[in-house]
Write an enzyme that holds these catalytic residues in place. Structure first.
Site, mmCIF file in Angstrom:
data_model
loop_
_atom_site.group_PDB
_atom_site.id
_atom_site.type_symbol
_atom_site.label_atom_id
_atom_site.label_comp_id
_atom_site.label_asym_id
_atom_site.label_seq_id
_atom_site.Cartn_x
_atom_site.Cartn_y
_atom_site.Cartn_z
ATOM 1 N N GLY A 237 0.165 -2.662 -2.065
ATOM 2 C CA GLY A 237 -0.625 -3.850 -1.762
ATOM 3 C C GLY A 237 -1.245 -4.435 -3.011
ATOM 4 O O GLY A 237 -2.364 -4.942 -2.986
ATOM 5 N N GLY A 238 -0.477 -4.384 -4.111
ATOM 6 C CA GLY A 238 -1.013 -4.749 -5.423
ATOM 7 C C GLY A 238 -0.987 -6.215 -5.766
ATOM 8 O O GLY A 238 -1.232 -6.583 -6.917
ATOM 9 N N ASP A 262 4.378 -4.787 -2.146
ATOM 10 C CA ASP A 262 3.615 -5.742 -1.338
ATOM 11 C C ASP A 262 4.603 -6.503 -0.463
ATOM 12 O O ASP A 262 5.808 -6.243 -0.494
ATOM 13 C CB ASP A 262 2.795 -6.690 -2.227
ATOM 14 C CG ASP A 262 1.477 -7.090 -1.567
ATOM 15 O OD1 ASP A 262 1.508 -7.484 -0.374
ATOM 16 O OD2 ASP A 262 0.417 -7.013 -2.212
ATOM 17 N N ARG A 301 -5.961 -0.672 -4.497
ATOM 18 C CA ARG A 301 -7.157 -1.363 -4.981
ATOM 19 C C ARG A 301 -7.631 -2.365 -3.932
ATOM 20 O O ARG A 301 -6.917 -3.304 -3.588
ATOM 21 C CB ARG A 301 -6.883 -2.086 -6.306
ATOM 22 C CG ARG A 301 -8.151 -2.716 -6.901
ATOM 23 C CD ARG A 301 -7.860 -3.491 -8.159
ATOM 24 N NE ARG A 301 -7.084 -4.702 -7.886
ATOM 25 C CZ ARG A 301 -7.065 -5.760 -8.689
ATOM 26 N NH1 ARG A 301 -7.752 -5.756 -9.807
ATOM 27 N NH2 ARG A 301 -6.335 -6.818 -8.377
ATOM 28 N N ARG A 302 -8.834 -2.141 -3.425
ATOM 29 C CA ARG A 302 -9.448 -3.024 -2.436
ATOM 30 C C ARG A 302 -8.504 -3.239 -1.254
ATOM 31 O O ARG A 302 -8.298 -4.357 -0.792
ATOM 32 C CB ARG A 302 -9.849 -4.359 -3.070
ATOM 33 C CG ARG A 302 -10.744 -4.243 -4.277
ATOM 34 C CD ARG A 302 -12.089 -3.624 -3.966
ATOM 35 N NE ARG A 302 -12.964 -4.530 -3.256
ATOM 36 C CZ ARG A 302 -13.832 -4.155 -2.316
ATOM 37 N NH1 ARG A 302 -13.901 -2.896 -1.946
ATOM 38 N NH2 ARG A 302 -14.627 -5.017 -1.734
ATOM 39 N N HIS A 305 -10.650 -1.108 2.549
ATOM 40 C CA HIS A 305 -11.799 -1.764 3.187
ATOM 41 C C HIS A 305 -11.372 -2.828 4.197
ATOM 42 O O HIS A 305 -12.198 -3.305 4.975
ATOM 43 C CB HIS A 305 -12.741 -2.349 2.132
ATOM 44 C CG HIS A 305 -12.244 -3.619 1.496
ATOM 45 N ND1 HIS A 305 -13.103 -4.595 1.048
ATOM 46 C CD2 HIS A 305 -10.996 -4.079 1.226
ATOM 47 C CE1 HIS A 305 -12.409 -5.594 0.536
ATOM 48 N NE2 HIS A 305 -11.132 -5.301 0.630
#
Length: 404
Positions: A237-238, A262, A301-302, A305
Site C-alpha cells: 500500500g505504498g 498497491d 506506512r499509515r 489506521h
C-alpha cells in the site's frame, strides 16, 4: 476571577522553567517542547472562567471555518509576505469580494492568532499565517475541513443510530452518513480527480507523510542480508513509492530488491509520475495473497489506521503467510499513550473513527499483534515522538538478529 488560582501559579512557574531551556540559542529536546506546549495550554484553561472554557472549545468549529474561508479567498497568498500591512479594501479588491465580508473573516482569523491585526482595517502576516504560504499546508487544512470534517460531525448521530455499540467500519460509518453516500472514503475520493489531488497534496505534508526514519534499515539488512537478488523490502500500500524512495535516499547502499505493492491504478499513476527504475511493482489489494514471499521487511506506512481491529487482524494474518523466519513486519503508524495521550493524537483517532478506522495505543498494538500469533519485538520512536513510530513484529520462530 479564574477559579484555579493554585494551578495558575504552579503552571506559570513550570512554563518559566521550561522557557529557560530556549535561552542563548539553545535547541531544546522534543520532550521539553511538548511539555511547554502542554503547560501553556493548561494555563489557558486555568486562567479562563469555566464558562469561558466551554465557549472557547465550542467555538473552534467557527475558527476552522474562518481559516477555510481565508484559504478559499486566497488571503494567505494575497497578504504581503514581508509582513507589511494591507487594508481590507485593498485585499478585497484583489479577491473581487465584499470588503465587509472579508473583514469579518480576517478578524476571526486574527482572533485565533492567524494574521496580525495591528490597526483598524489593516492585516498582515505573522509567524503562524506564514505556515499557510506553503500550498500543501493549505491543501491539508482544506482537506481536513472539507472531507474529514463532515464525517467527524456525523459521529454523534451515527453513534446514536447504533446505540453506541459500534462506530461501523470502512464501508458503513460516520463518513457515509455525513456525505450521504454508499461509497467508501477512498472510492469517494477517486470519483472526483480534483478531490483526490487535494487529498494527495495534503498527505505530502511532513506531519502526515513522514517516512520510517526511526527504524535502522541498514543495520537490519546488514545483519540479515538477503543478497542482491533477494527481496529486501516490500512496501504494501505504498502509493507512489515515497517511502521506498526515502529509504533508498537515506540508505543508498542497501542490498536487495525494493518492491512496491498497491492497486493497479495507483501503480500506473506512480509510474506516470516518475517512479524510479530501482523500485519493482506488483499489483494487489491489502488483502490479496502477497506474491513477494520471504522478504526481509514487509513495510506498511499509515495503512493499519484505516482499518478496525477485525480487518487489521486479517491484514496481519495475510502478511504472516508470506513471511519466513528472517522476515520483519514494520508498521509505521501512530502509537498513542495509554495514559495522558496528546490531544492531536487523540483527535486524529476520532478522525479515523469517522472513516471506519482507528489509531492505536501501545497496549492496543500489543494486543493486535499477539492476536495474530506474531511477536511484537519493539516500538521504535524517532525524534518526532509517537506521531512517527514504527511497530516491529516477527514470527515466533524468528531466527534473525535482534536490533535492541
Amino acid at each position: 476571577m479564574p477559579t484555579d488560582t493554585n494551578s495558575i501559579i504552579a503552571l506559570s512557574k513550570s512554563i518559566g522553567k521550561l522557557a529557560r531551556e530556549f535561552e542563548n540559542g539553545a535547541t531544546p529536546s522534543k520532550e521539553v517542547q511538548q511539555a511547554l506546549v502542554l503547560a501553556s495550554e493548561q494555563l489557558g484553561v486555568a486562567a479562563r472562567e469555566p464558562d469561558d472554557n466551554v465557549y472557547n472549545i465550542s467555538g473552534q468549529i467557527s475558527q476552522n471555518a474562518a481559516i477555510r474561508s481565508a484559504i478559499a479567498l486566497n488571503a494567505f497568498a494575497l497578504m504581503p509576505e514581508d509582513g507589511s500591512t494591507i487594508t481590507v479594501e485593498d485585499i478585497s479588491t484583489k479577491m473581487n469580494a465584499d470588503p465587509e465580508l472579508v473583514g469579518r473573516i480576517l478578524r476571526a482569523c486574527a482572533s485565533a492568532h492567524v494574521f496580525g491585526h495591528p490597526t483598524v482595517n489593516e492585516y498582515c502576516h505573522n509567524n503562524l499565517s506564514r505556515v499557510y504560504l506553503q500550498g500543501d499546508h493549505r491543501q491539508l487544512a482544506a482537506q481536513i475541513y472539507d472531507f474529514t470534517g463532515h464525517a467527524v460531525l456525523a459521529i454523534p448521530d451515527f453513534g446514536e443510530e447504533k446505540q453506541w455499540k459500534s462506530m461501523g467500519d470502512y464501508v458503513r460509518g460516520p463518513f457515509q452518513l455525513g456525505f450521504a453516500t454508499d461509497l467508501s472514503y477512498m472510492e469517494y475520493l477517486q470519483a472526483n480527480p480534483q478531490r483526490l489531488k487535494s487529498w494527495n497534496s495534503g498527505m505530502r505534508t511532513g506531519k502526515i507523510g513522514h517516512r520510517t526514519s526511526a527504524f535502522p534499515f541498514d543495520r537490519a539488512l546488514e545483519l540479515d542480508p538477503c543478497g542482491k537478488d533477494g527481496i529486501a523490502i516490500v512496501d504494501v500500500g505504498g502509493g507512489r513509492g515515497q517511502a521506498l524512495e526515502g529509504i533508498h535516499q537515506d540508505y543508498p547502499n542497501l542490498e536487495g530488491r525494493l518492491v512496491l505493492q498497491d492497486l493497479p491504478d495507483v501503480i500506473k499513476d506512480a509510474k506516470a509520475n516518475g517512479l524510479p527504475d530501482y523500485i519493482e511493482t506488483t499489483p494487489g489489494t491489502f488483502f490479496d495473497p502477497l506474491t513477494a514471499k520471504g522478504a526481509r521487511i514487509y513495510h506498511f506506512r499509515r495503512v493499519f489506521h484505516i482499518w478496525t481491529q477485525t480487518k487489521a487482524l486479517e491484514l496481519l494474518e495475510n502478511t504472516k503467510n508470506a513471511m519466513n523466519d528472517y522476515s520483519r513486519m514494520l508498521i509505521a503508524d501512530m502509537v498513542l499513550a495509554d495514559v495522558g495521550c496528546e490531544r492531536d493524537l487523540a483527535m486524529q483517532d476520532l478522525n479515523m473513527m469517522s472513516l471506519g478506522g482507528m489509531e492505536r495505543s501501545e497496549s492496543e498494538w500489543t494486543s493486535l499483534i499477539e492476536s495474530a500469533g506474531l511477536v511484537l519485538k519493539k516500538i521504535w520512536q524517532n525524534d518526532q515522538g509517537p506521531k512517527h513510530a514504527v511497530v516491529e513484529a516477527t514470527l515466533p520462530t524468528f531466527k534473525g538478529h535482534g536490533l535492541e
